[in-house]
Design a protein around this motif. Sequence first.
Motif, PDB file in Angstrom:
ATOM      1  N   VAL A 215       0.857  -1.177   0.000  1.00 13.88           N
ATOM      2  CA  VAL A 215       0.000   0.000   0.000  1.00 13.88           C
ATOM      3  C   VAL A 215       0.897   1.231   0.000  1.00 13.88           C
ATOM      4  CG1 VAL A 215      -1.854  -1.174   1.218  1.00 13.88           C
ATOM      5  CG2 VAL A 215      -0.074  -0.017   2.521  1.00 13.88           C
ATOM      6  N   ILE A 216       0.313   2.373  -0.286  1.00 14.04           N
ATOM      7  CA  ILE A 216       1.091   3.612  -0.266  1.00 14.04           C
ATOM      8  C   ILE A 216       1.561   3.852   1.166  1.00 14.04           C
ATOM      9  CG2 ILE A 216       1.036   6.090  -0.697  1.00 14.04           C
ATOM     10  CD1 ILE A 216      -1.174   5.570  -2.703  1.00 14.04           C
ATOM     11  N   PRO A 217       2.868   3.931   1.385  1.00 17.33           N
ATOM     12  CA  PRO A 217       3.396   3.956   2.762  1.00 17.33           C
ATOM     13  C   PRO A 217       3.463   5.333   3.403  1.00 17.33           C
ATOM     14  CG  PRO A 217       5.192   3.822   1.209  1.00 17.33           C
ATOM     15  CD  PRO A 217       3.939   3.828   0.389  1.00 17.33           C
ATOM     16  N   GLY A 218       2.651   6.283   2.964  1.00 15.93           N
ATOM     17  CA  GLY A 218       2.678   7.601   3.583  1.00 15.93           C
ATOM     18  C   GLY A 218       1.801   8.584   2.828  1.00 15.93           C
ATOM     19  N   LEU A 219       1.715   9.804   3.363  1.00 14.26           N
ATOM     20  CA  LEU A 219       0.982  10.863   2.672  1.00 14.26           C
ATOM     21  C   LEU A 219       1.757  11.277   1.421  1.00 14.26           C
ATOM     22  CD1 LEU A 219      -0.172  13.135   5.650  1.00 14.26           C
ATOM     23  CD2 LEU A 219      -1.528  11.479   4.361  1.00 14.26           C
ATOM     24  N   LEU A 220       1.058  11.430   0.323  1.00 11.11           N
ATOM     25  CA  LEU A 220       1.687  11.712  -0.969  1.00 11.11           C
ATOM     26  C   LEU A 220       2.137  13.172  -1.035  1.00 11.11           C
ATOM     27  CD1 LEU A 220      -0.963   9.742  -2.999  1.00 11.11           C
ATOM     28  CD2 LEU A 220       1.476   9.158  -2.910  1.00 11.11           C
ATOM     29  N   ILE A 221       3.449  13.382  -1.191  1.00 13.51           N
ATOM     30  CA  ILE A 221       4.021  14.722  -1.202  1.00 13.51           C
ATOM     31  C   ILE A 221       4.875  14.902  -2.446  1.00 13.51           C
ATOM     32  CG2 ILE A 221       5.415  16.410   0.057  1.00 13.51           C
ATOM     33  CD1 ILE A 221       3.000  15.533   1.632  1.00 13.51           C
ATOM     34  N   THR A 222       4.743  16.053  -3.114  1.00 16.55           N
ATOM     35  CA  THR A 222       5.563  16.365  -4.282  1.00 16.55           C
ATOM     36  C   THR A 222       6.165  17.751  -4.135  1.00 16.55           C
ATOM     37  OG1 THR A 222       5.596  16.469  -6.701  1.00 16.55           O
ATOM     38  CG2 THR A 222       3.648  17.372  -5.603  1.00 16.55           C
ATOM     39  N   ARG A 223       7.239  17.981  -4.894  1.00 20.17           N
ATOM     40  CA  ARG A 223       7.835  19.323  -4.929  1.00 20.17           C
ATOM     41  C   ARG A 223       7.510  20.038  -6.243  1.00 20.17           C
ATOM     42  NH1 ARG A 223      12.969  19.453  -7.743  1.00 20.17           N
ATOM     43  NH2 ARG A 223      13.667  17.384  -8.369  1.00 20.17           N
ATOM     44  N   ARG A 239     -15.200  16.178 -11.046  1.00 16.71           N
ATOM     45  CA  ARG A 239     -16.053  16.248  -9.855  1.00 16.71           C
ATOM     46  C   ARG A 239     -16.773  17.572  -9.700  1.00 16.71           C
ATOM     47  NH1 ARG A 239     -15.290  11.289  -7.089  1.00 16.71           N
ATOM     48  NH2 ARG A 239     -14.201  10.064  -8.678  1.00 16.71           N
ATOM     49  N   GLY A 240     -16.406  18.561 -10.501  1.00 19.85           N
ATOM     50  CA  GLY A 240     -17.083  19.847 -10.425  1.00 19.85           C
ATOM     51  C   GLY A 240     -16.814  20.614  -9.151  1.00 19.85           C
ATOM     52  N   GLN A 241     -15.700  20.324  -8.485  1.00 21.30           N
ATOM     53  CA  GLN A 241     -15.337  21.045  -7.272  1.00 21.30           C
ATOM     54  C   GLN A 241     -13.820  21.046  -7.120  1.00 21.30           C
ATOM     55  OE1 GLN A 241     -17.120  18.911  -4.025  1.00 21.30           O
ATOM     56  NE2 GLN A 241     -15.786  17.140  -4.212  1.00 21.30           N
ATOM     57  N   SER A 242     -13.327  21.958  -6.284  1.00 21.18           N
ATOM     58  CA  SER A 242     -11.891  22.043  -6.038  1.00 21.18           C
ATOM     59  C   SER A 242     -11.523  21.202  -4.822  1.00 21.18           C
ATOM     60  CB  SER A 242     -11.479  23.502  -5.797  1.00 21.18           C
ATOM     61  OG  SER A 242     -11.737  24.294  -6.941  1.00 21.18           O
ATOM     62  N   PRO A 243     -10.284  20.726  -4.746  1.00 20.80           N
ATOM     63  CA  PRO A 243      -9.853  20.027  -3.534  1.00 20.80           C
ATOM     64  C   PRO A 243      -9.852  20.980  -2.352  1.00 20.80           C
ATOM     65  CG  PRO A 243      -7.981  20.497  -4.949  1.00 20.80           C
ATOM     66  CD  PRO A 243      -9.206  20.846  -5.738  1.00 20.80           C
ATOM     67  N   ARG A 244      -9.977  20.429  -1.174  1.00 26.14           N
ATOM     68  CA  ARG A 244     -10.046  21.244   0.050  1.00 26.14           C
ATOM     69  C   ARG A 244      -8.672  21.376   0.681  1.00 26.14           C
ATOM     70  NH1 ARG A 244     -12.283  19.788   5.464  1.00 26.14           N
ATOM     71  NH2 ARG A 244     -13.079  17.857   4.524  1.00 26.14           N
ATOM     72  N   LEU A 245      -8.238  22.614   0.937  1.00 23.15           N
ATOM     73  CA  LEU A 245      -6.968  22.848   1.617  1.00 23.15           C
ATOM     74  C   LEU A 245      -7.127  22.505   3.096  1.00 23.15           C
ATOM     75  CD1 LEU A 245      -4.050  23.909   1.597  1.00 23.15           C
ATOM     76  CD2 LEU A 245      -4.985  26.213   2.001  1.00 23.15           C
ATOM     77  N   LEU A 246      -6.417  21.472   3.544  1.00 22.24           N
ATOM     78  CA  LEU A 246      -6.531  21.025   4.927  1.00 22.24           C
ATOM     79  C   LEU A 246      -5.703  21.882   5.865  1.00 22.24           C
ATOM     80  CD1 LEU A 246      -6.333  17.142   4.513  1.00 22.24           C
ATOM     81  CD2 LEU A 246      -8.372  18.532   4.936  1.00 22.24           C
ATOM     82  N   LEU A 329      -7.107  17.884   0.334  1.00 20.06           N
ATOM     83  CA  LEU A 329      -7.959  16.702   0.366  1.00 20.06           C
ATOM     84  C   LEU A 329      -8.820  16.665  -0.893  1.00 20.06           C
ATOM     85  CD1 LEU A 329      -9.270  14.230   1.726  1.00 20.06           C
ATOM     86  CD2 LEU A 329     -10.880  15.825   2.832  1.00 20.06           C
ATOM     87  N   PHE A 330      -8.660  15.593  -1.668  1.00 19.09           N
ATOM     88  CA  PHE A 330      -9.501  15.341  -2.830  1.00 19.09           C
ATOM     89  C   PHE A 330     -10.579  14.351  -2.373  1.00 19.09           C
ATOM     90  CE2 PHE A 330      -5.488  16.799  -4.353  1.00 19.09           C
ATOM     91  CZ  PHE A 330      -5.732  17.486  -5.528  1.00 19.09           C
ATOM     92  N   GLU A 331     -11.768  14.867  -2.098  1.00 23.03           N
ATOM     93  CA  GLU A 331     -12.824  14.059  -1.501  1.00 23.03           C
ATOM     94  C   GLU A 331     -13.466  13.126  -2.524  1.00 23.03           C
ATOM     95  OE1 GLU A 331     -14.874  16.432   1.985  1.00 23.03           O
ATOM     96  OE2 GLU A 331     -14.783  17.711   0.193  1.00 23.03           O
ATOM     97  N   ASP A 332     -13.974  11.998  -2.002  1.00 20.96           N
ATOM     98  CA  ASP A 332     -14.768  11.035  -2.792  1.00 20.96           C
ATOM     99  C   ASP A 332     -14.014  10.485  -3.998  1.00 20.96           C
ATOM    100  OD1 ASP A 332     -16.977  11.422  -1.064  1.00 20.96           O
ATOM    101  OD2 ASP A 332     -17.517  13.235  -2.172  1.00 20.96           O
ATOM    102  N   ILE A 333     -12.722  10.245  -3.834  1.00 21.48           N
ATOM    103  CA  ILE A 333     -11.929   9.618  -4.886  1.00 21.48           C
ATOM    104  C   ILE A 333     -10.762   8.893  -4.224  1.00 21.48           C
ATOM    105  CG2 ILE A 333     -10.377  11.570  -5.295  1.00 21.48           C
ATOM    106  CD1 ILE A 333     -10.597  10.917  -8.317  1.00 21.48           C
ATOM    107  N   SER A 334     -10.349   7.784  -4.804  1.00 21.77           N
ATOM    108  CA  SER A 334      -9.232   7.016  -4.245  1.00 21.77           C
ATOM    109  C   SER A 334      -7.920   7.501  -4.852  1.00 21.77           C
ATOM    110  CB  SER A 334      -9.409   5.532  -4.552  1.00 21.77           C
ATOM    111  OG  SER A 334      -9.299   5.294  -5.945  1.00 21.77           O
ATOM    112  N   CYS A 359      -8.420  11.302  -1.052  1.00 22.46           N
ATOM    113  CA  CYS A 359      -6.975  11.207  -1.234  1.00 22.46           C
ATOM    114  C   CYS A 359      -6.345  12.537  -0.821  1.00 22.46           C
ATOM    115  CB  CYS A 359      -6.651  10.892  -2.693  1.00 22.46           C
ATOM    116  SG  CYS A 359      -4.890  10.890  -3.095  1.00 22.46           S
ATOM    117  N   VAL A 360      -5.265  12.460  -0.050  1.00 23.22           N
ATOM    118  CA  VAL A 360      -4.552  13.655   0.392  1.00 23.22           C
ATOM    119  C   VAL A 360      -3.257  13.785  -0.406  1.00 23.22           C
ATOM    120  CG1 VAL A 360      -3.407  14.811   2.320  1.00 23.22           C
ATOM    121  CG2 VAL A 360      -5.504  13.522   2.712  1.00 23.22           C
ATOM    122  N   VAL A 361      -3.035  14.965  -0.984  1.00 19.90           N
ATOM    123  CA  VAL A 361      -1.821  15.249  -1.754  1.00 19.90           C
ATOM    124  C   VAL A 361      -1.206  16.533  -1.214  1.00 19.90           C
ATOM    125  CG1 VAL A 361      -0.837  15.699  -4.033  1.00 19.90           C
ATOM    126  CG2 VAL A 361      -2.801  14.149  -3.807  1.00 19.90           C
ATOM    127  N   GLY A 362       0.109  16.508  -0.999  1.00 19.54           N
ATOM    128  CA  GLY A 362       0.789  17.665  -0.456  1.00 19.54           C
ATOM    129  C   GLY A 362       1.794  18.259  -1.431  1.00 19.54           C
TER     130      GLY A 362
END
Length: 367
Positions: A215-223, A239-246, A329-334, A359-362
């Motif tokens: 499995v993915i071993p951590g929160l997904l982070i990119t530069r 999805r017709g919406q923007s991801p939510r800034l956590l 946070l990208f809601e309602d998607i894997s 899915c959380v992307v940083g």
Amino acid sequence: MIPNKSVACIFPDTLPDERFLRPLVQVFDKVVYLQAIENEAPLAKSTSRQIGRYHNEGRIECFTPVPLGEQRQRFIALSHDLQKRGSHYINQLGMLTLAELNRTGRPESRRTIISDILNSSGIRPEQLAEQLLWQSRLVLQLAEMYDREQAGLRQALQDITEQEQRLLATLCDERDSLFTLPAESMTMEQETDSLLQYRLRAWTRLVFHTDARSVIPGLLITRYQAALDLVHEFYEKQRGQSPRLLTTLEIPVTENATGPESTMKTSLYTRCPDLSTALSTLHTSQQKGVRLDEGLGRLLEKGTAEWLHTIASSAGLNHDLQWKLELYLFEDISPSSLFTESYVAGKEYSRPTQPETGCVVGLLAAQ
């Protein structure tokens, strides 16, 4: 991975970068990189003493989602051959990038540069999926060669700049000359990468392939801002919406980042238990397909406030040089759906659909 520890999973880079690691180890217990070849010696990729220290302290780990198994020695031999002709292939791939951007809606032709490398080495996978895995590993190997070349160029530019600064200081008889060159901007700015499209596609295919064992071993982070923009664009369109800034975390540079002190002693995360718990729980919830609830949201807010208090009260921090970590946070998607649709333009080579719970992307960027 150790439970209850905050872990960052870096994409699409596979080669540890000291500039990128310094701020990450202030926030996360561990930083994880994909490794195309299982059981490859990690320190063979870098001569940095600081990265070696991170390895020794257990701050860096590698994972191989699709091991080569019996083909491992064969791939290593091919990789060694690439070391001799890597620059030639990198230049060819760079020239093909624009052409490939117009072909993301269908699988690549077998007559690509990577296919030619495989054929010239006597490696001809029968199945298209297997061929794409070999291609992905080779692209990541070429990207590592590219990274090492760029690191050498950055170091050479930094050395030249420092020599010019010393010369100007001598001529002007003062070190604070108005003519001093901005060395920091040359070494800290976000570089452009003509191979980014290839990196993202290769990384995604390996991690989310149906044969992937981990499995993915951590929160997904990119530069890479462009990597975040691609998933953002796809998500908004579908999805017709923007991801939510956590949350947004500003990370000052530690003055002793290159000193002999242990990174475990200087890392700020050790003084932010609420933040570490929130980041760990966020990753665990994503793994188990649990939606972000109000309780976790409050814990993350509490952890962010804790972080702000910690950096405000800590000595030895350079607040003029900062990094910024944003978690979306990208809601309602894997993760598998988000990445394969954004970077591979389809799920035909991904693992079975995961729960579409979020899915959380940083993004980590220098300010």
